[in-house]
Design a protein around this motif. Structure first.
Motif, PDB file in Angstrom:
ATOM      1  N   PHE A   1       0.830  -1.194   0.000  1.00  0.00           N
ATOM      2  CA  PHE A   1       0.000   0.000   0.000  1.00  0.00           C
ATOM      3  C   PHE A   1       0.869   1.249   0.000  1.00  0.00           C
ATOM      4  N   GLY A   2       1.987   1.161   0.714  1.00  0.00           N
ATOM      5  CA  GLY A   2       2.905   2.293   0.757  1.00  0.00           C
ATOM      6  C   GLY A   2       3.484   2.591  -0.615  1.00  0.00           C
ATOM      7  N   LEU A   3       3.835   1.535  -1.356  1.00  0.00           N
ATOM      8  CA  LEU A   3       4.359   1.725  -2.706  1.00  0.00           C
ATOM      9  C   LEU A   3       3.307   2.351  -3.622  1.00  0.00           C
ATOM     10  N   ARG A   4       2.066   1.894  -3.505  1.00  0.00           N
ATOM     11  CA  ARG A   4       0.984   2.479  -4.318  1.00  0.00           C
ATOM     12  C   ARG A   4       0.805   3.954  -3.977  1.00  0.00           C
ATOM     13  N   PHE A   5       0.846   4.270  -2.673  1.00  0.00           N
ATOM     14  CA  PHE A   5       0.688   5.649  -2.224  1.00  0.00           C
ATOM     15  C   PHE A   5       1.796   6.524  -2.795  1.00  0.00           C
TER      16      PHE A   5
ATOM     17  N   ALA B   1       3.891   0.921  -8.686  1.00  0.00           N
ATOM     18  CA  ALA B   1       2.999  -0.228  -8.797  1.00  0.00           C
ATOM     19  C   ALA B   1       3.817  -1.456  -9.178  1.00  0.00           C
ATOM     20  N   PRO B   2       4.458  -2.089  -8.177  1.00  0.00           N
ATOM     21  CA  PRO B   2       5.231  -3.286  -8.498  1.00  0.00           C
ATOM     22  C   PRO B   2       4.315  -4.422  -8.950  1.00  0.00           C
ATOM     23  N   SER B   3       4.856  -5.307  -9.751  1.00  0.00           N
ATOM     24  CA  SER B   3       4.051  -6.436 -10.213  1.00  0.00           C
ATOM     25  C   SER B   3       3.799  -7.388  -9.047  1.00  0.00           C
TER      26      SER B   3
END
Length: 166
Positions: free
Chosen positions: A1-5, A9-11
């Protein structure tokens, strides 16, 4: 969720790899834990095999969901089959059907457990406990169903080491 925020957008397979590596670092004995093998194997099946099985699936939403649930179980079972055979020496023809019942039961158990913890802090843990109990009863019922039809499961010799490795 942190990466999306953060706009990344990792696979899913990349996240899977990071989690697997992290698990091995934090808990090295997970590499010899059959439960870890089965969990990571089933997840791998959902990430890699399932999209190929779902390609081209059409029809009304209720039909896609029903077929998709069966295909998800099939994708997981195909990947863990060599592990299951090598560890337990059994193949179950009823596993796919029983998993269609066990998976919602497990979801209820997990959600109920979370609700129990959260609800206990608020003095309302009974609802979570009841939901978890229903989920556990469902899991026990699916496990007992194997005993009703023992002919759906049979002993087999372990596969060749190369098959297990793949």
């Amino acid at each position: 969720f942190g990466l999306r925020f953060a706009g990344l957008a990792p696979s899913p397979i990349s996240l899977f790899t990071v989690v697997a590596a992290g698990t091995a670092v934090v808990s090295p004995f997970s590499a010899i834990d059959v439960g870890a093998w089965l969990s990571f194997g089933a997840t791998f099946g959902l990430l890699v095999v399932l999209p190929r099985l779902l390609a081209g699936l059409s029809g009304p939403p209720w039909r896609r969901v029903a077929i998709g649930a069966g295909l998800a179980t099939l994708a997981a079972e195909v990947v863990i089959l060599p592990m299951t055979v090598s560890v337990f020496g059994r193949v179950s023809a009823g596993a796919i059907a029983l998993n269609l019942l066990a998976i919602p039961s497990m979801a209820l158990t997990q959600i109920g457990g979370l609700a129990l913890v959260a609800g206990d802090a608020l003095g309302a843990g009974r609802v979570g406990a009841l939901v978890a109990a229903v989920g556990v009863e469902g899991l026990l019922a699916t496990a007992a169903a194997v005993e009703l039809a023992p002919w759906l499961s049979w002993r087999v010799p372990p596969p060749a080491p190369a098959v297990i490795l793949v």
